[in-house]
Structures are given as structure tokens and as C-alpha cells.
Design a protein around this motif. Structure first.
Motif, PDB file in Angstrom:
ATOM      1  N   CYS A   1     -10.489 -11.492   9.047  1.00  0.00           N
ATOM      2  CA  CYS A   1      -9.138 -11.743   9.548  1.00  0.00           C
ATOM      3  C   CYS A   1      -8.186 -10.694   8.972  1.00  0.00           C
ATOM      4  N   LYS A   2      -6.978 -10.652   9.491  1.00  0.00           N
ATOM      5  CA  LYS A   2      -6.026  -9.625   9.039  1.00  0.00           C
ATOM      6  C   LYS A   2      -5.614  -9.826   7.590  1.00  0.00           C
ATOM      7  N   HIS A   3      -5.680 -11.070   7.108  1.00  0.00           N
ATOM      8  CA  HIS A   3      -5.310 -11.323   5.711  1.00  0.00           C
ATOM      9  C   HIS A   3      -6.363 -10.747   4.767  1.00  0.00           C
ATOM     10  N   LEU A   4      -7.638 -10.978   5.099  1.00  0.00           N
ATOM     11  CA  LEU A   4      -8.720 -10.378   4.316  1.00  0.00           C
ATOM     12  C   LEU A   4      -8.665  -8.866   4.400  1.00  0.00           C
ATOM     13  N   SER A   5      -8.412  -8.335   5.598  1.00  0.00           N
ATOM     14  CA  SER A   5      -8.343  -6.877   5.767  1.00  0.00           C
ATOM     15  C   SER A   5      -7.258  -6.281   4.882  1.00  0.00           C
TER      16      SER A   5
ATOM     17  N   LEU B   1      -8.478  -6.125   1.348  1.00  0.00           N
ATOM     18  CA  LEU B   1      -9.491  -5.084   1.178  1.00  0.00           C
ATOM     19  C   LEU B   1      -8.833  -3.713   1.037  1.00  0.00           C
ATOM     20  N   TYR B   2      -7.787  -3.447   1.799  1.00  0.00           N
ATOM     21  CA  TYR B   2      -7.106  -2.156   1.693  1.00  0.00           C
ATOM     22  C   TYR B   2      -6.306  -2.038   0.399  1.00  0.00           C
ATOM     23  N   VAL B   3      -5.652  -3.122  -0.020  1.00  0.00           N
ATOM     24  CA  VAL B   3      -4.953  -3.086  -1.308  1.00  0.00           C
ATOM     25  C   VAL B   3      -5.957  -2.896  -2.443  1.00  0.00           C
ATOM     26  N   LEU B   4      -7.132  -3.513  -2.312  1.00  0.00           N
ATOM     27  CA  LEU B   4      -8.184  -3.340  -3.311  1.00  0.00           C
ATOM     28  C   LEU B   4      -8.634  -1.891  -3.370  1.00  0.00           C
ATOM     29  N   ALA B   5      -8.760  -1.236  -2.211  1.00  0.00           N
ATOM     30  CA  ALA B   5      -9.160   0.177  -2.194  1.00  0.00           C
ATOM     31  C   ALA B   5      -8.160   1.044  -2.948  1.00  0.00           C
ATOM     32  N   GLU B   6      -6.859   0.755  -2.796  1.00  0.00           N
ATOM     33  CA  GLU B   6      -5.871   1.532  -3.532  1.00  0.00           C
ATOM     34  C   GLU B   6      -5.905   1.206  -5.031  1.00  0.00           C
ATOM     35  N   ALA B   7      -6.263  -0.024  -5.377  1.00  0.00           N
ATOM     36  CA  ALA B   7      -6.448  -0.344  -6.799  1.00  0.00           C
ATOM     37  C   ALA B   7      -7.609   0.460  -7.367  1.00  0.00           C
TER      38      ALA B   7
ATOM     39  N   ALA C   1       0.841  -1.195   0.000  1.00  0.00           N
ATOM     40  CA  ALA C   1       0.000   0.000   0.000  1.00  0.00           C
ATOM     41  C   ALA C   1       0.876   1.245   0.000  1.00  0.00           C
ATOM     42  N   ARG C   2       0.537   2.217  -0.837  1.00  0.00           N
ATOM     43  CA  ARG C   2       1.336   3.439  -0.946  1.00  0.00           C
ATOM     44  C   ARG C   2       1.206   4.320   0.288  1.00  0.00           C
ATOM     45  N   ASN C   3      -0.018   4.401   0.828  1.00  0.00           N
ATOM     46  CA  ASN C   3      -0.261   5.266   1.977  1.00  0.00           C
ATOM     47  C   ASN C   3       0.394   4.651   3.214  1.00  0.00           C
ATOM     48  N   ARG C   4       1.374   5.341   3.772  1.00  0.00           N
ATOM     49  CA  ARG C   4       2.164   4.778   4.848  1.00  0.00           C
ATOM     50  C   ARG C   4       1.580   5.025   6.233  1.00  0.00           C
ATOM     51  N   ARG C   5       0.671   5.976   6.374  1.00  0.00           N
ATOM     52  CA  ARG C   5       0.049   6.246   7.662  1.00  0.00           C
ATOM     53  C   ARG C   5      -1.316   6.895   7.438  1.00  0.00           C
ATOM     54  N   GLY C   6      -2.167   6.843   8.463  1.00  0.00           N
ATOM     55  CA  GLY C   6      -3.503   7.410   8.340  1.00  0.00           C
ATOM     56  C   GLY C   6      -4.415   6.521   7.503  1.00  0.00           C
ATOM     57  N   SER C   7      -5.445   7.145   6.955  1.00  0.00           N
ATOM     58  CA  SER C   7      -6.453   6.411   6.195  1.00  0.00           C
ATOM     59  C   SER C   7      -5.930   6.021   4.822  1.00  0.00           C
ATOM     60  N   ILE C   8      -6.445   4.925   4.322  1.00  0.00           N
ATOM     61  CA  ILE C   8      -6.135   4.475   2.968  1.00  0.00           C
ATOM     62  C   ILE C   8      -7.327   4.812   2.070  1.00  0.00           C
TER      63      ILE C   8
ATOM     64  N   THR D   1      -1.441  -2.856   8.462  1.00  0.00           N
ATOM     65  CA  THR D   1      -0.015  -3.130   8.625  1.00  0.00           C
ATOM     66  C   THR D   1       0.458  -4.150   7.601  1.00  0.00           C
ATOM     67  N   TYR D   2      -0.319  -5.201   7.388  1.00  0.00           N
ATOM     68  CA  TYR D   2       0.012  -6.205   6.381  1.00  0.00           C
ATOM     69  C   TYR D   2       0.058  -5.567   4.989  1.00  0.00           C
ATOM     70  N   ALA D   3      -0.934  -4.738   4.683  1.00  0.00           N
ATOM     71  CA  ALA D   3      -0.996  -4.119   3.353  1.00  0.00           C
ATOM     72  C   ALA D   3       0.200  -3.208   3.116  1.00  0.00           C
ATOM     73  N   ARG D   4       0.613  -2.480   4.150  1.00  0.00           N
ATOM     74  CA  ARG D   4       1.733  -1.546   3.997  1.00  0.00           C
ATOM     75  C   ARG D   4       3.084  -2.244   3.958  1.00  0.00           C
ATOM     76  N   SER D   5       3.144  -3.472   4.461  1.00  0.00           N
ATOM     77  CA  SER D   5       4.414  -4.206   4.460  1.00  0.00           C
ATOM     78  C   SER D   5       4.527  -5.172   3.283  1.00  0.00           C
ATOM     79  N   GLY D   6       3.577  -5.124   2.356  1.00  0.00           N
ATOM     80  CA  GLY D   6       3.674  -5.924   1.135  1.00  0.00           C
ATOM     81  C   GLY D   6       3.339  -7.383   1.306  1.00  0.00           C
TER      82      GLY D   6
END
Length: 277
Positions: free
Chosen positions: A155-159, A162-168, A21-28, A55-60
Motif C-alpha cells: 500500500c502507499k503507506h508501506l511504500s 520503505l522510501y524513508v527507510l532507504a534515505e535512513a 524525504a530529502r529527494n524532491r524528484r526522481g529516484s530516492i 509522494t507520501y514520503a516527500r510530503s512528510g
């Protein structure tokens, strides 16, 4: 005989090349449509799970992501060596339902122009709601699956997915529509072919009869639409000055290797007084 040391928490497997995820802090979510999607998630999902998912999304940790009508699939690297498989399903609308939706969108000249220009007008959500076909999923419409043993919604994997999908969605708003069953090229083709939405829909502002100039000498300078129809569109907000360039098919013409529309847009904006330069 020495006893075995108790095992602590499993260490995450190091990975390279994941979707970070590109956004490193705050809302995505930067655009209104991705922000709307994230707002729904944060309203219906467990906040702690979403936080770990960010955290998972931001760490790839999301290795890949594929979107098809009604289903997003992905692999997420957790603490185990084998990645977990994630599926996120929603209702994909049928061809008849999409015909109604594209007809309604094409009947509004401004919506049609913005979509043809690659923009997502905020009012599109109202068009979907008027037809009883929500654009964004809610808790009843989401089907979440993960092969991990965790419990919770989600779960955190689904979460993370979902956040990576939002950035897509940030990068391509048409993915929101593709998830519902209408890909970008099919939608744009339908909008171009629909023109004003067909005879059953309200005529669009630009849908006027064409005729040779020699046959229009007496009334050439008269409005092409009635004053009533002009008043009907008088309150349209934020009409872009290059609306005609957006709504018409682009000619295959270049000047100094630059598409002609890219040269004309600044001129239209200067004529309308919208150019800040």
C-alpha cells in the motif's frame, strides 16, 4: 427535505514534523546500498503504489520510524485522523551466523578497514551471499503489514516508509546490518577483536608477529609477510592511502582541539599523491 451531498474523497489530514524525504524528484537513494535496496523494491512492488508512496514520503506523511533487529515499525498519516501503523519484517540472523560473517569480513583487511572507517564496501554483499545469508531482502523475505484497508503490494503507506527507510540507509549504512541483527557498535567491536578473522580464517595483510626491535636487528628491513602473500593482495582495488589510520584504533590525542587522525589523514593523502588541492 434536502438530500445529503455525496461525499467526495477524504482530504488528507495536515501534519507537521513528519519525516520528509530529502529527494524532491526522481529516484530516492544516493549511496550504492540504499540504491540497491530501492532497486529491489521497484522490481518486486507495484509501481503505482510506489509512486504514491514517494509522494507520501516527500510530503512528510511518515510520522516516525524505528528500526530493530528484523523489524521496522512506523506510523503514517493518511486521510483518517488516526495514523496507520506499519511493520516491515525481514529475517534477523542468529549469533552463530553473524560470527561467520564477521570472521569473513575481518579476514579481508580492506573490508575491515572500510567498515571501521564507517564505509560500506560494495563487496560486502558478495560475502553475505557466499554464506547463504543475503544482505538485502527479496519478496520472499519481506513481511509487510499496515492497518489501512487498502489492497495491493504494498500500500502507499508501506511504500512511503520503505522510501524513508532507504534515505535512513543513506545517512547510516550500518542500519542495513542492524536490521539483519548486528548493530554498529557490536560489529565494530567484533571486527577489532577478530583482527585477521581468527586462526581458521586466512590471515590478514597486517597480521604479522610483533617483536622487540633489539631482537630484529638482522632482519628488520625484510618483509613481514612472504612474497606469496604480498602477491595475493597485489590486485586489491582502490586501497586508500590512510588505510593504516583506519584499521588501527584511534589514539585519544588532540592538537588544537582537533583529533590527531583528522590532522594525519590529509598528510597521508598528500604523500600518496591523492590530494587534489
Amino acid at each position: 427535505m434536502r438530500g445529503r451531498k455525496p461525499s467526495g474523497p477524504a482530504r488528507p489530514v495536515r501534519i507537521e514534523g513528519g519525516l520528509r524525504a530529502r529527494n524532491r524528484r526522481g529516484s530516492i537513494g544516493e549511496q550504492w546500498w540504499s540504491r540497491r535496496f530501492v532497486d529491489i523494491l521497484e522490481r518486486i512492488c507495484d509501481s503505482g503504489r510506489l509512486s504514491r508512496g514517494r509522494t507520501y514520503a516527500r510530503s512528510g506523511k511518515v510520522l516516525d520510524l524505528e528500526l530493530a533487529p528484523g523489524l521496522v515499525t512506523a506510523r503514517v498519516q493518511g486521510s483518517r485522523r488516526t495514523p496507520y501503523r506499519v511493520g516491515i519484517g525481514i529475517t534477523a540472523y542468529l549469533a552463530d551466523e553473524w560470527r561467520r560473517l564477521t570472521g569473513a569480513l575481518a579476514a579481508q583487511a580492506l573490508y575491515r578497514a572500510k567498515l571501521l572507517a564507517g564505509e560500506m564496501p560494495p563487496e560486502i554483499e558478495d560475502v553475505f551471499d557466499e554464506h547463504g545469508l543475503p544482505l538485502f531482502p527479496d519478496q520472499r523475505d519481506l513481511e509487510l503489514e499496515c492497518t489501512c484497508p487498502d489492497w495491493g503490494f504494498p500500500c502507499k503507506h508501506l511504500s512511503a516508509v520503505l522510501y524513508v527507510l532507504a534515505e535512513a540507509f543513506d545517512d547510516d549504512p550500518f542500519l542495513v546490518l542492524a536490521w539483519r541483527g548486528m548493530d554498529r557498535e557490536a560489529l565494530l567491536r567484533s571486527l577489532r577483536e577478530a583482527g585477521g578473522g581468527g586462526p581458521a580464517a586466512r590471515p590478514g595483510l597486517f597480521d604479522v608477529a610483533d617483536a622487540p626491535f633489539a631482537e630484529r636487528l638482522a632482519d628488520f628491513y625484510q618483509p613481514g609477510v612472504s612474497p606469496a602473500r604480498l602477491r595475493e593482495h597485489a590486485q586489491l582495488p582502490d586501497t586508500p592511502p590512510d588505510l593504516l589510520l583506519r584499521i588501527l584504533d584511534a589514539p585519544p590525542v588532540k592538537a588544537r582541539h582537533i583529533p590527531i587522525l583528522d590532522l594525519l589523514r590529509p598528510a597521508y593523502r598528500r604523500l600518496a599523491g591523492d590530494d587534489d588541492t
